[in-house]
Write a protein that holds these residues in place. Structure first.
Motif, mmCIF file in Angstrom:
data_model
loop_
_atom_site.group_PDB
_atom_site.id
_atom_site.type_symbol
_atom_site.label_atom_id
_atom_site.label_comp_id
_atom_site.label_asym_id
_atom_site.label_seq_id
_atom_site.Cartn_x
_atom_site.Cartn_y
_atom_site.Cartn_z
ATOM 1 N N SER A 45 0.835 -1.127 -0.082
ATOM 2 C CA SER A 45 -0.023 -0.212 -0.056
ATOM 3 C C SER A 45 0.773 1.272 0.240
ATOM 4 O O SER A 45 2.008 1.255 0.582
ATOM 5 C CB SER A 45 -0.923 0.052 1.108
ATOM 6 O OG SER A 45 -1.645 -1.088 1.102
ATOM 7 N N GLN A 52 -1.377 -4.996 6.752
ATOM 8 C CA GLN A 52 -1.573 -4.356 5.628
ATOM 9 C C GLN A 52 -0.263 -4.421 4.649
ATOM 10 O O GLN A 52 -0.394 -4.665 3.364
ATOM 11 C CB GLN A 52 -2.054 -3.001 5.799
ATOM 12 C CG GLN A 52 -3.341 -3.006 6.266
ATOM 13 C CD GLN A 52 -3.793 -1.360 6.331
ATOM 14 O OE1 GLN A 52 -3.276 -0.576 6.933
ATOM 15 N NE2 GLN A 52 -5.049 -1.104 5.890
ATOM 16 N N ASP A 107 -1.104 -7.258 1.186
ATOM 17 C CA ASP A 107 -1.576 -6.468 0.245
ATOM 18 C C ASP A 107 -1.301 -7.026 -1.237
ATOM 19 O O ASP A 107 -0.929 -6.193 -1.929
ATOM 20 C CB ASP A 107 -1.628 -4.854 0.355
ATOM 21 C CG ASP A 107 -2.279 -4.091 -0.406
ATOM 22 O OD1 ASP A 107 -3.399 -4.922 -0.846
ATOM 23 O OD2 ASP A 107 -2.202 -3.062 -0.423
ATOM 24 N N SER A 123 -8.948 -11.454 1.228
ATOM 25 C CA SER A 123 -7.425 -11.160 1.584
ATOM 26 C C SER A 123 -6.535 -12.394 1.794
ATOM 27 O O SER A 123 -6.795 -13.312 2.333
ATOM 28 C CB SER A 123 -7.496 -10.351 2.799
ATOM 29 O OG SER A 123 -6.193 -10.165 3.488
#
Length: 306
Positions: free
Chosen positions: A22, A47, A51, A98
């Motif tokens: 990200s 994250q 990701d 995810s």
């Protein structure tokens, strides 16, 4: 330790490289901070690491991710009294599809054996993107959980979301298709609570092959609730011809069951338990035995025997 092959990172699955982190998040910087101490730090680390989707990684990106995720696993194993609470929250809140749902579930199962964590892993797996995970890896993980007494209904029905779902069992020179994989997992659970959920899934399902897999599962169930669902489907003119034909054949076969005489001992409940235990082994021999046990249960139920 995880292996990339186990988690679905085989080289043959690779596609076009993309940026996987990200904006503003650097996994290497997060790594230098040590194990996350707060939920906010844990969320930021997850994250940064997850990701991405495996199919979208190049060889170089895969190697980098492998090293970062191995380090993350090592950190999580360092002090489970601190890491497990953080990991549980992230798994519960991870978004649908995810890759963390896949890898994080396996991490949780490697750190804890308590029933609550096994259930959390099963619930998380039901929300994975099946294209991120090898069918065999997914099947055997969910099957093991089912055999351990976990309610894996949602994870089992998730198999229907991948029309290409196939499980290779090379030691027995066999491949489980979607129907067989679904049957294996559902019948390996201790009870038949899955029938209601399967009926609800059938009512919403549009894929003919998935509907046929559910019809076959209802026949294997050998319960009054599943019988009623088969009869309803057989009489429903709105259903695809192939689906109705399957249901009719199962209903008619149940009516003829009294004419046979299979040598399987025990009450219906005892045979059901024998069948569940037999399904702990994934083999063509086990499937053959389960078919005979199911037939015997149908015979006894048609005669009104318990």
């Amino acid at each position: 330790m995880r292996t990339w092959k186990r988690m679905g990172f085989e080289a043959g699955w690779l596609s076009v490289a993309i940026t996987v982190l990200s904006p503003g998040i650097d996994a290497q910087q997060l790594k230098s901070r040590g194990m996350p101490q707060t939920q906010a730090e844990m969320h930021q680390r997850v994250q940064a690491l997850y990701d991405f989707h495996p199919l979208q990684l190049s060889d170089g990106e895969r190697s980098k991710k492998s090293a970062e995720m191995d380090y993350f696993w090592t950190e999580m194993k360092g002090d489970t009294s601190k890491s497990l609470p953080l990991l549980r929250v992230e798994l519960r809140e991870a978004p649908q599809g995810s890759f963390f749902l896949t890898d994080g579930s396996e991490l949780l199962l490697s750190l804890s054996t308590i029933p609550e964590d096994k259930q959390l892993a099963a619930d998380a797996l039901a929300r994975t993107n099946l294209r991120d995970t090898e069918s065999g890896t997914y099947f055997f993980t969910v099957h093991d959980l089912a055999c351990a007494g976990v309610d894996v209904t949602a994870a089992a029905l998730h198999i229907l979301d991948d029309s290409r779902f196939l499980v290779s069992v090379p030691q027995h020179a066999m491949t489980l298709d979607q129907n067989s994989a679904l049957m294996y997992v559902l019948l390996s659970m201790k009870d038949d609570r899955w029938v209601k959920a399967a009926a609800e899934r059938f009512a919403q399902e549009n894929n003919v092959n998935a509907k046929r897999a559910l019809v076959a599962a209802f026949d294997y169930a050998q319960t009054d609730e599943a019988d009623a669902e088969l009869k309803r489907i057989a009489a429903d003119a709105s259903q695809p011809d192939a689906v109705r034909k399957d249901a009719r054949e199962f209903v008619e076969e149940a009516g003829k069951s009294v004419k046979g005489g299979l040598q399987v001992k025990g009450t219906v409940a005892e045979i059901r338990e024998q069948r569940r235990k037999r399904l702990r082994s994934v083999s063509d021999e086990a499937i053959f035995d389960v078919q005979w046990m199911t037939k015997r249960m149908a015979q006894m139920r048609a005669k009104g025997m318990n």
